[in-house]
Design a protein around this motif. Structure first.
Motif: not given
Length: 635
Positions: A441, A460, A33, A463, A424, A456, A444-445
Protein backbone atom coordinates in the motif's frame (compact mmCIF):
# COMPACT_ATOMS: atom_id res chain seq x y z
CA UNK A 1 -26.53 -10.62 35.54
CA UNK A 2 -27.49 -9.50 32.04
CA UNK A 3 -24.81 -9.06 29.39
CA UNK A 4 -25.17 -6.95 26.26
CA UNK A 5 -24.04 -7.22 22.66
CA UNK A 6 -23.42 -4.60 20.02
CA UNK A 7 -26.23 -2.72 18.35
CA UNK A 8 -26.75 -4.36 14.94
CA UNK A 9 -28.05 -3.15 11.59
CA UNK A 10 -29.29 -5.11 8.58
CA UNK A 11 -29.72 -3.87 5.01
CA UNK A 12 -29.95 -5.82 1.78
CA UNK A 13 -27.76 -8.90 2.14
CA UNK A 14 -25.59 -7.24 4.77
CA UNK A 15 -25.36 -7.15 8.57
CA UNK A 16 -23.31 -4.44 10.30
CA UNK A 17 -21.86 -4.54 13.82
CA UNK A 18 -20.19 -1.15 14.52
CA UNK A 19 -18.69 -2.11 17.89
CA UNK A 20 -17.04 -5.32 16.68
CA UNK A 21 -16.17 -3.53 13.40
CA UNK A 22 -17.74 -6.34 11.43
CA UNK A 23 -19.57 -6.33 8.09
CA UNK A 24 -21.20 -9.57 6.96
CA UNK A 25 -22.61 -10.48 3.55
CA UNK A 26 -24.89 -13.54 3.72
CA UNK A 27 -23.38 -14.21 7.13
CA UNK A 28 -19.75 -14.17 5.95
CA UNK A 29 -17.20 -11.46 6.86
CA UNK A 30 -16.38 -8.85 4.22
CA UNK A 31 -12.95 -7.20 4.06
CA UNK A 32 -13.35 -3.42 4.49
CA UNK A 33 -10.69 -0.72 4.84
CA UNK A 34 -10.86 1.20 8.14
CA UNK A 35 -12.02 4.49 6.59
CA UNK A 36 -14.63 2.78 4.38
CA UNK A 37 -15.99 1.00 7.47
CA UNK A 38 -16.15 4.29 9.42
CA UNK A 39 -17.98 5.91 6.50
CA UNK A 40 -20.49 3.04 6.32
CA UNK A 41 -21.26 3.30 10.05
CA UNK A 42 -21.90 7.05 9.82
CA UNK A 43 -24.15 6.63 6.79
CA UNK A 44 -26.13 3.69 8.19
CA UNK A 45 -26.64 5.40 11.55
CA UNK A 46 -27.99 8.43 9.64
CA UNK A 47 -30.02 6.37 7.17
CA UNK A 48 -32.10 8.48 4.77
CA UNK A 49 -30.50 11.76 5.83
CA UNK A 50 -28.44 13.98 3.57
CA UNK A 51 -24.90 14.00 4.93
CA UNK A 52 -22.92 17.00 3.78
CA UNK A 53 -19.41 16.40 2.52
CA UNK A 54 -17.95 18.63 5.23
CA UNK A 55 -19.63 16.62 7.98
CA UNK A 56 -18.41 13.32 6.56
CA UNK A 57 -14.86 14.58 6.19
CA UNK A 58 -14.86 15.86 9.78
CA UNK A 59 -16.12 12.46 10.95
CA UNK A 60 -13.56 10.45 8.98
CA UNK A 61 -10.52 12.70 9.33
CA UNK A 62 -10.97 14.66 12.58
CA UNK A 63 -8.44 17.44 13.15
CA UNK A 64 -6.71 16.63 9.83
CA UNK A 65 -6.94 18.84 6.75
CA UNK A 66 -7.65 16.62 3.72
CA UNK A 67 -8.85 17.23 0.19
CA UNK A 68 -12.43 16.49 -0.86
CA UNK A 69 -11.12 13.89 -3.30
CA UNK A 70 -10.31 11.58 -0.36
CA UNK A 71 -14.00 11.33 0.45
CA UNK A 72 -14.92 10.60 -3.17
CA UNK A 73 -12.36 7.79 -3.31
CA UNK A 74 -13.60 6.30 -0.04
CA UNK A 75 -17.24 6.45 -1.21
CA UNK A 76 -16.24 4.78 -4.47
CA UNK A 77 -14.42 2.03 -2.56
CA UNK A 78 -17.44 1.47 -0.30
CA UNK A 79 -19.78 1.26 -3.30
CA UNK A 80 -17.54 -1.39 -4.80
CA UNK A 81 -17.68 -3.42 -1.56
CA UNK A 82 -21.48 -3.18 -1.41
CA UNK A 83 -21.83 -3.98 -5.12
CA UNK A 84 -23.78 -0.77 -5.67
CA UNK A 85 -25.05 -0.26 -9.23
CA UNK A 86 -23.40 2.71 -10.97
CA UNK A 87 -26.60 3.73 -12.76
CA UNK A 88 -29.21 3.11 -10.05
CA UNK A 89 -27.72 3.38 -6.58
CA UNK A 90 -29.27 0.85 -4.22
CA UNK A 91 -27.26 1.89 -1.16
CA UNK A 92 -25.55 5.26 -1.58
CA UNK A 93 -27.08 8.21 -3.39
CA UNK A 94 -24.95 11.17 -4.51
CA UNK A 95 -26.55 14.58 -3.99
CA UNK A 96 -24.80 16.81 -6.49
CA UNK A 97 -22.37 19.33 -4.96
CA UNK A 98 -23.72 18.64 -1.45
CA UNK A 99 -23.04 15.17 -0.13
CA UNK A 100 -24.40 11.65 0.11
CA UNK A 101 -27.41 9.78 1.45
CA UNK A 102 -27.75 6.11 2.46
CA UNK A 103 -30.98 5.06 0.75
CA UNK A 104 -31.31 1.33 1.48
CA UNK A 105 -33.87 0.23 4.08
CA UNK A 106 -32.08 -0.37 7.39
CA UNK A 107 -33.49 -2.69 10.04
CA UNK A 108 -32.23 -2.05 13.55
CA UNK A 109 -31.84 -4.61 16.31
CA UNK A 110 -31.98 -3.22 19.87
CA UNK A 111 -30.20 -5.07 22.67
CA UNK A 112 -32.65 -6.96 24.88
CA UNK A 113 -31.48 -8.91 27.98
CA UNK A 114 -32.80 -12.48 28.32
CA UNK A 115 -34.58 -12.60 31.67
CA UNK A 116 -37.21 -15.29 31.18
CA UNK A 117 -35.80 -18.53 32.63
CA UNK A 118 -38.08 -20.68 30.44
CA UNK A 119 -37.13 -18.79 27.31
CA UNK A 120 -33.48 -18.89 28.35
CA UNK A 121 -33.59 -22.65 28.88
CA UNK A 122 -35.26 -23.23 25.52
CA UNK A 123 -32.74 -21.01 23.78
CA UNK A 124 -29.81 -22.74 25.50
CA UNK A 125 -31.14 -26.14 24.43
CA UNK A 126 -31.42 -24.85 20.84
CA UNK A 127 -27.86 -23.57 20.61
CA UNK A 128 -26.37 -26.59 22.40
CA UNK A 129 -26.56 -28.40 19.07
CA UNK A 130 -24.24 -25.86 17.40
CA UNK A 131 -20.48 -26.64 17.10
CA UNK A 132 -19.37 -23.88 19.45
CA UNK A 133 -19.06 -23.46 23.21
CA UNK A 134 -22.24 -21.73 24.39
CA UNK A 135 -20.20 -19.97 27.06
CA UNK A 136 -18.67 -17.90 24.28
CA UNK A 137 -22.07 -16.69 23.12
CA UNK A 138 -23.46 -13.53 24.78
CA UNK A 139 -26.63 -14.24 26.78
CA UNK A 140 -28.49 -11.48 25.02
CA UNK A 141 -30.33 -11.74 21.74
CA UNK A 142 -31.80 -9.22 19.34
CA UNK A 143 -35.53 -8.68 18.81
CA UNK A 144 -36.38 -6.92 15.56
CA UNK A 145 -38.69 -3.93 15.70
CA UNK A 146 -41.27 -5.49 13.41
CA UNK A 147 -41.80 -8.63 15.54
CA UNK A 148 -45.06 -8.83 17.52
CA UNK A 149 -46.46 -11.41 19.93
CA UNK A 150 -44.74 -14.01 22.16
CA UNK A 151 -44.72 -16.83 19.61
CA UNK A 152 -43.23 -14.68 16.87
CA UNK A 153 -40.75 -13.22 19.32
CA UNK A 154 -39.62 -16.70 20.43
CA UNK A 155 -39.18 -17.81 16.83
CA UNK A 156 -37.18 -14.68 16.17
CA UNK A 157 -35.01 -15.27 19.23
CA UNK A 158 -34.21 -18.83 18.20
CA UNK A 159 -33.37 -17.81 14.66
CA UNK A 160 -31.18 -14.98 15.86
CA UNK A 161 -29.42 -17.32 18.28
CA UNK A 162 -28.33 -19.45 15.34
CA UNK A 163 -27.10 -16.31 13.58
CA UNK A 164 -25.13 -15.25 16.65
CA UNK A 165 -23.51 -18.67 16.90
CA UNK A 166 -22.40 -18.50 13.27
CA UNK A 167 -21.18 -14.96 13.91
CA UNK A 168 -19.01 -16.19 16.76
CA UNK A 169 -17.59 -18.99 14.67
CA UNK A 170 -16.47 -16.36 12.19
CA UNK A 171 -15.17 -13.63 14.45
CA UNK A 172 -14.77 -14.63 18.09
CA UNK A 173 -11.35 -14.70 19.62
CA UNK A 174 -10.19 -16.65 22.61
CA UNK A 175 -12.38 -15.85 25.62
CA UNK A 176 -15.12 -14.55 23.32
CA UNK A 177 -13.51 -11.26 22.29
CA UNK A 178 -12.76 -10.32 18.73
CA UNK A 179 -9.12 -10.27 17.63
CA UNK A 180 -8.67 -8.16 14.52
CA UNK A 181 -4.93 -7.51 14.70
CA UNK A 182 -1.91 -9.10 16.30
CA UNK A 183 1.87 -9.02 16.47
CA UNK A 184 4.25 -11.96 16.76
CA UNK A 185 7.34 -11.18 18.80
CA UNK A 186 10.70 -12.77 17.92
CA UNK A 187 10.90 -16.05 19.84
CA UNK A 188 13.55 -16.08 22.55
CA UNK A 189 16.16 -18.82 22.06
CA UNK A 190 17.47 -20.66 25.11
CA UNK A 191 20.58 -22.85 25.01
CA UNK A 192 21.51 -24.47 21.72
CA UNK A 193 24.26 -23.34 19.40
CA UNK A 194 25.43 -19.82 18.67
CA UNK A 195 24.40 -20.41 15.05
CA UNK A 196 20.77 -20.56 16.23
CA UNK A 197 20.61 -16.77 16.71
CA UNK A 198 18.44 -16.49 13.59
CA UNK A 199 15.97 -19.15 14.72
CA UNK A 200 13.81 -17.00 17.01
CA UNK A 201 13.20 -14.27 14.45
CA UNK A 202 12.87 -16.86 11.67
CA UNK A 203 10.13 -18.71 13.54
CA UNK A 204 8.20 -15.50 14.14
CA UNK A 205 8.70 -14.55 10.48
CA UNK A 206 7.26 -17.88 9.33
CA UNK A 207 4.21 -17.46 11.54
CA UNK A 208 3.70 -13.85 10.40
CA UNK A 209 3.87 -14.92 6.75
CA UNK A 210 1.34 -17.72 7.21
CA UNK A 211 -1.18 -15.58 9.06
CA UNK A 212 -0.75 -12.60 6.72
CA UNK A 213 -1.32 -14.75 3.65
CA UNK A 214 -4.83 -15.58 4.81
CA UNK A 215 -5.82 -11.95 4.27
CA UNK A 216 -8.22 -12.36 7.21
CA UNK A 217 -6.33 -10.65 10.02
CA UNK A 218 -3.97 -7.69 10.27
CA UNK A 219 -0.52 -8.92 11.32
CA UNK A 220 2.39 -6.58 11.94
CA UNK A 221 5.23 -7.40 9.51
CA UNK A 222 8.59 -8.81 10.55
CA UNK A 223 10.23 -5.42 10.04
CA UNK A 224 7.97 -4.00 12.78
CA UNK A 225 8.83 -6.61 15.42
CA UNK A 226 12.52 -7.25 14.71
CA UNK A 227 13.52 -4.55 17.19
CA UNK A 228 12.14 -6.65 20.06
CA UNK A 229 14.79 -9.33 19.54
CA UNK A 230 16.76 -9.55 22.80
CA UNK A 231 14.60 -6.73 24.20
CA UNK A 232 13.51 -6.59 27.85
CA UNK A 233 10.20 -4.89 27.04
CA UNK A 234 7.12 -6.63 28.48
CA UNK A 235 4.69 -8.44 26.21
CA UNK A 236 1.85 -6.06 27.09
CA UNK A 237 4.01 -2.98 26.48
CA UNK A 238 5.10 -4.30 23.07
CA UNK A 239 1.46 -4.97 22.18
CA UNK A 240 0.40 -1.46 23.15
CA UNK A 241 3.30 0.03 21.23
CA UNK A 242 2.31 -1.98 18.14
CA UNK A 243 -1.36 -0.98 18.63
CA UNK A 244 -2.74 -4.51 18.23
CA UNK A 245 -5.48 -6.53 19.92
CA UNK A 246 -3.29 -9.50 20.84
CA UNK A 247 0.35 -10.49 20.87
CA UNK A 248 2.06 -13.86 20.47
CA UNK A 249 5.20 -14.52 22.47
CA UNK A 250 7.33 -17.64 22.65
CA UNK A 251 10.64 -19.23 23.43
CA UNK A 252 12.60 -22.04 21.83
CA UNK A 253 14.87 -24.37 23.80
CA UNK A 254 17.17 -26.88 22.15
CA UNK A 255 18.27 -30.00 24.02
CA UNK A 256 20.37 -32.23 21.83
CA UNK A 257 18.35 -33.19 18.77
CA UNK A 258 15.05 -32.08 20.24
CA UNK A 259 13.48 -28.64 20.38
CA UNK A 260 10.79 -27.43 22.76
CA UNK A 261 8.66 -24.45 21.78
CA UNK A 262 6.52 -22.67 24.41
CA UNK A 263 4.02 -20.20 23.00
CA UNK A 264 1.41 -17.91 24.53
CA UNK A 265 -1.15 -15.43 23.25
CA UNK A 266 -1.85 -12.37 25.39
CA UNK A 267 -4.72 -9.93 25.03
CA UNK A 268 -3.21 -6.46 24.99
CA UNK A 269 -6.18 -4.61 26.48
CA UNK A 270 -6.00 -6.24 29.90
CA UNK A 271 -2.88 -8.42 29.75
CA UNK A 272 -4.91 -11.62 30.05
CA UNK A 273 -3.27 -14.81 28.82
CA UNK A 274 -5.68 -16.22 26.24
CA UNK A 275 -3.83 -19.50 25.86
CA UNK A 276 -0.44 -21.11 26.30
CA UNK A 277 0.96 -24.37 25.02
CA UNK A 278 4.21 -26.29 24.80
CA UNK A 279 5.24 -28.15 21.66
CA UNK A 280 8.05 -30.75 21.42
CA UNK A 281 9.60 -32.15 18.27
CA UNK A 282 12.82 -33.39 16.72
CA UNK A 283 14.86 -30.39 15.57
CA UNK A 284 15.04 -31.96 12.12
CA UNK A 285 11.26 -31.62 11.89
CA UNK A 286 10.87 -27.90 12.61
CA UNK A 287 8.10 -27.80 9.99
CA UNK A 288 5.79 -29.84 12.20
CA UNK A 289 6.32 -27.40 15.04
CA UNK A 290 5.46 -24.43 12.85
CA UNK A 291 2.40 -26.29 11.54
CA UNK A 292 1.14 -26.98 15.06
CA UNK A 293 1.71 -23.44 16.32
CA UNK A 294 0.07 -21.89 13.24
CA UNK A 295 -2.97 -24.14 13.52
CA UNK A 296 -3.31 -23.35 17.24
CA UNK A 297 -3.22 -19.61 16.57
CA UNK A 298 -5.70 -19.89 13.68
CA UNK A 299 -8.08 -21.89 15.86
CA UNK A 300 -7.84 -19.46 18.78
CA UNK A 301 -8.77 -16.43 16.66
CA UNK A 302 -11.44 -18.36 14.72
CA UNK A 303 -9.97 -17.87 11.27
CA UNK A 304 -12.54 -19.06 8.74
CA UNK A 305 -10.70 -19.89 5.52
CA UNK A 306 -12.03 -20.95 2.14
CA UNK A 307 -10.32 -23.75 0.22
CA UNK A 308 -7.80 -21.49 -1.51
CA UNK A 309 -6.95 -19.64 1.70
CA UNK A 310 -6.59 -22.93 3.56
CA UNK A 311 -4.11 -24.18 0.97
CA UNK A 312 -2.06 -21.00 1.28
CA UNK A 313 -2.12 -21.28 5.06
CA UNK A 314 -1.06 -24.93 5.30
CA UNK A 315 1.37 -25.03 2.35
CA UNK A 316 4.96 -25.53 3.41
CA UNK A 317 7.51 -23.51 1.44
CA UNK A 318 9.84 -26.52 1.11
CA UNK A 319 10.31 -30.01 2.52
CA UNK A 320 14.10 -29.64 2.53
CA UNK A 321 15.17 -28.80 6.08
CA UNK A 322 18.62 -27.53 5.08
CA UNK A 323 17.18 -25.30 2.34
CA UNK A 324 14.67 -23.92 4.82
CA UNK A 325 17.44 -23.26 7.35
CA UNK A 326 19.36 -21.25 4.73
CA UNK A 327 16.17 -19.37 3.81
CA UNK A 328 15.51 -18.42 7.45
CA UNK A 329 19.07 -17.12 7.74
CA UNK A 330 18.49 -15.12 4.56
CA UNK A 331 15.37 -13.53 6.00
CA UNK A 332 17.22 -12.82 9.24
CA UNK A 333 19.96 -10.87 7.48
CA UNK A 334 17.67 -9.27 4.91
CA UNK A 335 15.52 -7.83 7.70
CA UNK A 336 18.55 -5.90 8.99
CA UNK A 337 17.84 -3.54 6.03
CA UNK A 338 21.50 -2.62 5.62
CA UNK A 339 23.43 -3.04 2.37
CA UNK A 340 25.72 -5.55 4.04
CA UNK A 341 22.78 -7.43 5.55
CA UNK A 342 20.91 -7.61 2.24
CA UNK A 343 24.00 -8.87 0.41
CA UNK A 344 24.48 -11.58 3.03
CA UNK A 345 20.78 -12.44 2.86
CA UNK A 346 21.08 -12.76 -0.90
CA UNK A 347 23.85 -15.34 -0.46
CA UNK A 348 21.67 -17.45 1.82
CA UNK A 349 18.66 -17.25 -0.51
CA UNK A 350 20.84 -18.48 -3.38
CA UNK A 351 22.12 -21.29 -1.14
CA UNK A 352 18.51 -22.30 -0.39
CA UNK A 353 17.75 -22.43 -4.12
CA UNK A 354 20.79 -24.63 -4.75
CA UNK A 355 19.44 -27.08 -2.18
CA UNK A 356 15.87 -26.90 -3.49
CA UNK A 357 15.48 -25.47 -7.01
CA UNK A 358 11.67 -25.42 -6.54
CA UNK A 359 11.75 -23.21 -3.44
CA UNK A 360 9.49 -20.32 -4.56
CA UNK A 361 9.93 -18.23 -1.40
CA UNK A 362 13.73 -18.37 -1.79
CA UNK A 363 13.41 -16.92 -5.30
CA UNK A 364 11.17 -14.26 -3.80
CA UNK A 365 13.96 -13.51 -1.30
CA UNK A 366 16.43 -13.08 -4.17
CA UNK A 367 13.98 -10.71 -5.89
CA UNK A 368 13.46 -8.65 -2.73
CA UNK A 369 17.21 -8.41 -2.13
CA UNK A 370 18.07 -7.21 -5.63
CA UNK A 371 15.14 -4.76 -5.70
CA UNK A 372 16.13 -3.18 -2.38
CA UNK A 373 19.80 -2.95 -3.37
CA UNK A 374 18.80 -1.23 -6.61
CA UNK A 375 16.34 1.09 -4.92
CA UNK A 376 19.00 2.38 -2.53
CA UNK A 377 21.64 2.68 -5.27
CA UNK A 378 23.88 0.06 -3.62
CA UNK A 379 24.27 -1.47 -7.09
CA UNK A 380 23.31 0.06 -10.46
CA UNK A 381 19.60 -0.27 -11.30
CA UNK A 382 20.32 -1.90 -14.70
CA UNK A 383 22.05 -4.72 -12.78
CA UNK A 384 19.67 -4.97 -9.84
CA UNK A 385 16.16 -4.71 -11.23
CA UNK A 386 16.33 -7.14 -14.18
CA UNK A 387 17.77 -9.76 -11.79
CA UNK A 388 14.99 -8.98 -9.32
CA UNK A 389 12.32 -9.30 -12.02
CA UNK A 390 13.68 -12.63 -13.22
CA UNK A 391 13.67 -14.06 -9.69
CA UNK A 392 10.15 -12.76 -8.96
CA UNK A 393 8.78 -14.34 -12.14
CA UNK A 394 10.39 -17.67 -11.24
CA UNK A 395 8.83 -17.49 -7.79
CA UNK A 396 5.37 -16.83 -9.24
CA UNK A 397 5.72 -19.66 -11.76
CA UNK A 398 6.03 -21.98 -8.77
CA UNK A 399 3.46 -20.25 -6.58
CA UNK A 400 1.23 -17.53 -8.04
CA UNK A 401 -0.10 -16.59 -4.59
CA UNK A 402 3.06 -14.87 -3.31
CA UNK A 403 1.98 -11.34 -2.41
CA UNK A 404 5.60 -10.25 -1.87
CA UNK A 405 6.60 -11.30 -5.39
CA UNK A 406 3.72 -9.36 -6.97
CA UNK A 407 4.59 -6.31 -4.87
CA UNK A 408 8.25 -6.56 -5.90
CA UNK A 409 7.21 -6.68 -9.57
CA UNK A 410 5.13 -3.56 -8.91
CA UNK A 411 8.16 -1.87 -7.39
CA UNK A 412 10.21 -2.75 -10.48
CA UNK A 413 7.50 -1.48 -12.84
CA UNK A 414 7.40 1.76 -10.87
CA UNK A 415 11.04 2.58 -10.14
CA UNK A 416 12.82 0.89 -13.04
CA UNK A 417 10.37 0.81 -15.96
CA UNK A 418 8.63 4.06 -14.90
CA UNK A 419 5.33 2.40 -15.78
CA UNK A 420 2.65 3.51 -13.30
CA UNK A 421 -0.35 1.51 -14.60
CA UNK A 422 1.65 -1.74 -14.77
CA UNK A 423 2.89 -1.17 -11.21
CA UNK A 424 -0.62 -0.55 -9.93
CA UNK A 425 -1.79 -3.80 -11.53
CA UNK A 426 0.88 -5.80 -9.70
CA UNK A 427 0.14 -4.08 -6.39
CA UNK A 428 -3.52 -5.00 -6.81
CA UNK A 429 -2.56 -8.63 -7.38
CA UNK A 430 -0.62 -8.47 -4.12
CA UNK A 431 -3.72 -7.08 -2.37
CA UNK A 432 -5.83 -9.92 -3.79
CA UNK A 433 -3.65 -12.28 -1.76
CA UNK A 434 -3.06 -10.06 1.28
CA UNK A 435 -5.33 -6.98 1.54
CA UNK A 436 -3.43 -5.80 4.63
CA UNK A 437 0.04 -5.66 3.03
CA UNK A 438 1.24 -2.32 4.41
CA UNK A 439 4.42 -2.05 2.33
CA UNK A 440 2.55 -2.68 -0.91
CA UNK A 441 0.00 0.00 0.00
CA UNK A 442 2.91 2.33 0.77
CA UNK A 443 4.56 1.73 -2.62
CA UNK A 444 1.21 2.01 -4.39
CA UNK A 445 0.67 5.39 -2.72
CA UNK A 446 3.95 6.68 -4.11
CA UNK A 447 3.13 5.24 -7.52
CA UNK A 448 -0.27 6.93 -7.57
CA UNK A 449 1.30 10.21 -6.47
CA UNK A 450 3.87 9.94 -9.27
CA UNK A 451 0.97 9.66 -11.72
CA UNK A 452 -0.63 12.77 -10.21
CA UNK A 453 -3.54 10.78 -8.73
CA UNK A 454 -3.26 12.45 -5.36
CA UNK A 455 -6.64 11.67 -3.72
CA UNK A 456 -6.10 7.94 -4.26
CA UNK A 457 -2.46 8.23 -3.19
CA UNK A 458 -3.46 9.85 0.10
CA UNK A 459 -5.95 7.07 0.86
CA UNK A 460 -3.28 4.43 0.23
CA UNK A 461 -0.61 6.24 2.26
CA UNK A 462 -2.92 6.66 5.25
CA UNK A 463 -4.00 3.04 5.06
CA UNK A 464 -0.37 1.89 5.03
CA UNK A 465 0.33 3.92 8.18
CA UNK A 466 -2.77 2.48 9.86
CA UNK A 467 -1.63 -1.05 9.03
CA UNK A 468 1.96 -0.56 10.23
CA UNK A 469 2.01 2.62 12.36
CA UNK A 470 5.55 2.19 13.72
CA UNK A 471 7.25 1.34 10.42
CA UNK A 472 9.92 3.93 9.68
CA UNK A 473 9.91 3.31 5.94
CA UNK A 474 6.09 3.33 5.72
CA UNK A 475 5.98 6.66 7.54
CA UNK A 476 8.83 8.03 5.41
CA UNK A 477 7.03 7.07 2.21
CA UNK A 478 3.79 8.52 3.54
CA UNK A 479 5.50 11.80 4.35
CA UNK A 480 6.82 12.04 0.78
CA UNK A 481 3.37 11.19 -0.63
CA UNK A 482 1.76 13.87 1.53
CA UNK A 483 4.40 16.36 0.38
CA UNK A 484 3.79 15.62 -3.31
CA UNK A 485 0.05 15.98 -2.73
CA UNK A 486 0.48 19.37 -1.04
CA UNK A 487 -0.47 18.12 2.43
CA UNK A 488 2.56 19.71 4.07
CA UNK A 489 1.39 19.84 7.69
CA UNK A 490 0.38 16.17 7.61
CA UNK A 491 3.74 15.36 6.03
CA UNK A 492 5.66 17.20 8.78
CA UNK A 493 3.59 15.57 11.54
CA UNK A 494 4.04 12.08 10.08
CA UNK A 495 7.80 12.43 9.58
CA UNK A 496 8.38 14.09 12.94
CA UNK A 497 6.51 11.24 14.64
CA UNK A 498 8.72 8.72 12.84
CA UNK A 499 11.86 10.57 13.94
CA UNK A 500 10.59 10.43 17.53
CA UNK A 501 10.33 6.64 17.15
CA UNK A 502 13.91 6.34 15.87
CA UNK A 503 16.05 9.46 15.30
CA UNK A 504 18.80 7.37 13.65
CA UNK A 505 16.81 6.39 10.55
CA UNK A 506 18.20 8.56 7.72
CA UNK A 507 15.30 8.40 5.26
CA UNK A 508 12.85 10.18 7.55
CA UNK A 509 15.31 13.08 7.90
CA UNK A 510 15.75 13.15 4.12
CA UNK A 511 12.00 13.31 3.46
CA UNK A 512 11.49 15.92 6.17
CA UNK A 513 14.22 17.95 4.45
CA UNK A 514 12.24 17.59 1.19
CA UNK A 515 9.12 18.98 2.87
CA UNK A 516 10.93 21.90 4.50
CA UNK A 517 12.62 22.85 1.24
CA UNK A 518 9.31 22.71 -0.63
CA UNK A 519 7.97 25.20 1.92
CA UNK A 520 11.02 27.47 1.45
CA UNK A 521 12.42 26.67 4.91
CA UNK A 522 15.97 26.17 3.65
CA UNK A 523 17.84 26.28 6.98
CA UNK A 524 15.61 23.56 8.42
CA UNK A 525 15.94 21.56 5.19
CA UNK A 526 19.74 21.77 5.29
CA UNK A 527 19.75 20.57 8.90
CA UNK A 528 17.66 17.50 8.02
CA UNK A 529 19.61 16.69 4.84
CA UNK A 530 22.89 16.95 6.75
CA UNK A 531 21.64 14.45 9.33
CA UNK A 532 20.46 12.09 6.58
CA UNK A 533 23.88 12.19 4.90
CA UNK A 534 25.72 11.61 8.16
CA UNK A 535 23.45 8.81 9.37
CA UNK A 536 23.57 7.01 6.00
CA UNK A 537 27.31 7.23 5.61
CA UNK A 538 27.08 9.44 2.52
CA UNK A 539 24.08 8.16 0.53
CA UNK A 540 24.34 9.83 -2.89
CA UNK A 541 20.65 10.75 -3.16
CA UNK A 542 20.71 12.36 0.29
CA UNK A 543 23.91 14.18 -0.63
CA UNK A 544 22.24 15.51 -3.78
CA UNK A 545 19.30 16.74 -1.71
CA UNK A 546 21.73 18.67 0.49
CA UNK A 547 23.41 20.17 -2.57
CA UNK A 548 20.06 21.28 -4.02
CA UNK A 549 19.09 22.90 -0.70
CA UNK A 550 22.42 24.71 -0.49
CA UNK A 551 21.86 26.13 -3.97
CA UNK A 552 18.31 27.24 -3.23
CA UNK A 553 19.49 28.91 -0.01
CA UNK A 554 22.05 30.92 -1.95
CA UNK A 555 25.02 28.93 -0.66
CA UNK A 556 26.39 28.42 -4.16
CA UNK A 557 29.94 27.48 -3.21
CA UNK A 558 28.68 24.77 -0.84
CA UNK A 559 26.40 23.43 -3.56
CA UNK A 560 29.26 23.28 -6.05
CA UNK A 561 31.41 21.47 -3.50
CA UNK A 562 28.68 18.83 -3.19
CA UNK A 563 28.58 18.58 -6.98
CA UNK A 564 32.35 18.00 -7.15
CA UNK A 565 32.13 15.31 -4.47
CA UNK A 566 29.41 13.45 -6.40
CA UNK A 567 31.35 13.57 -9.66
CA UNK A 568 34.53 12.39 -7.89
CA UNK A 569 32.62 9.56 -6.24
CA UNK A 570 31.21 8.44 -9.61
CA UNK A 571 34.73 7.43 -10.66
CA UNK A 572 34.71 4.45 -8.28
CA UNK A 573 31.05 3.74 -7.42
CA UNK A 574 27.57 4.06 -8.90
CA UNK A 575 26.19 7.60 -8.65
CA UNK A 576 22.70 8.07 -10.17
CA UNK A 577 22.64 10.61 -12.98
CA UNK A 578 19.51 12.02 -11.36
CA UNK A 579 21.51 12.98 -8.25
CA UNK A 580 23.88 15.12 -10.29
CA UNK A 581 20.94 16.66 -12.20
CA UNK A 582 19.34 17.64 -8.88
CA UNK A 583 22.28 19.80 -7.82
CA UNK A 584 22.46 21.48 -11.24
CA UNK A 585 18.71 22.16 -11.05
CA UNK A 586 19.22 23.91 -7.70
CA UNK A 587 22.00 26.00 -9.24
CA UNK A 588 19.58 27.01 -12.03
CA UNK A 589 21.96 25.53 -14.61
CA UNK A 590 19.12 24.14 -16.71
CA UNK A 591 21.33 23.02 -19.57
CA UNK A 592 23.46 20.75 -17.37
CA UNK A 593 20.42 19.62 -15.36
CA UNK A 594 18.62 18.48 -18.53
CA UNK A 595 21.82 16.89 -19.88
CA UNK A 596 22.10 14.74 -16.75
CA UNK A 597 18.36 13.95 -16.78
CA UNK A 598 18.85 12.67 -20.32
CA UNK A 599 21.52 10.32 -18.98
CA UNK A 600 18.98 8.78 -16.58
CA UNK A 601 17.40 6.99 -19.53
CA UNK A 602 20.55 4.88 -19.68
CA UNK A 603 21.19 4.38 -15.97
CA UNK A 604 17.52 4.19 -14.84
CA UNK A 605 17.94 6.42 -11.77
CA UNK A 606 15.04 5.40 -9.55
CA UNK A 607 14.03 8.94 -8.52
CA UNK A 608 13.27 9.66 -12.18
CA UNK A 609 9.93 7.94 -11.45
CA UNK A 610 8.72 11.23 -9.89
CA UNK A 611 9.66 13.37 -12.90
CA UNK A 612 6.06 14.47 -13.49
CA UNK A 613 5.47 15.74 -9.93
CA UNK A 614 8.87 16.34 -8.29
CA UNK A 615 8.70 19.91 -6.88
CA UNK A 616 12.49 20.30 -7.12
CA UNK A 617 12.36 20.13 -10.91
CA UNK A 618 9.73 22.87 -11.28
CA UNK A 619 12.28 25.27 -12.81
CA UNK A 620 12.79 22.92 -15.77
CA UNK A 621 9.18 22.23 -16.72
CA UNK A 622 8.84 25.09 -19.23
CA UNK A 623 11.77 23.79 -21.29
CA UNK A 624 10.72 21.76 -24.38
CA UNK A 625 13.48 19.25 -23.61
CA UNK A 626 11.75 18.46 -20.32
CA UNK A 627 8.47 17.77 -22.15
CA UNK A 628 10.29 15.24 -24.35
CA UNK A 629 11.60 13.50 -21.25
CA UNK A 630 8.07 13.23 -19.87
CA UNK A 631 6.90 11.55 -23.06
CA UNK A 632 9.18 8.61 -22.29
CA UNK A 633 7.48 8.06 -18.95
CA UNK A 634 4.47 5.76 -18.73
CA UNK A 635 2.81 7.79 -15.99
Amino acid sequence: MSHTVSHLYEFGNFSLDPVQRLLLRHGRPVSVTPKAFDLLVVMVENNGQLLLKEKLMDALWPKVSVEEGNLAVTVSHLRKILGDDREKHVYIETVSKQGYRFVAQVLEGPEVPLESSELHAELEEHVAMAPVDYALMPRVVMVRKWMAGPAIALAGLLAMAGWLVSRHIDTASANGRSIGSLAVLPFATIGGKSSDEYLGLGTADALITRLSNTGKILVRPTSAIEKYRNSSISVESAGKEQQVDAIIDGRIQREGNRVRMTVQMVRVGDGAQLWAQTFDEEFTNIFSLEDEVSERVAHSIRLQLNNKEEKRFTKRPTENQEAYSAFVKGRYYWNKRTNEGMMKGLEYFREAIRMDPNFAEAYEGVADSYAALGLYAAIPPEEAFPAARDAAHKALQMNEDLADAHATLGLIDFYYDWNGPAAQNEFQRAFDVNPNYAMAHSWNAENLAAMGRFPEALVEARRAVEEDPLSLIVNSNAGWTFCLAGQYEEAIQTLSRAIDIDPSFPRTHFRLGNVYETRGLYDKAITEFTQAVQLSGGDVYYTAGLGHAYAMAGRTSDARQVLISLLDKSAHQYVPAFAVAMVYAGLKDNGQALYWLEKTSADHSTSMAYLKVDPFLSGLRSDPRFAKLLQRMKF
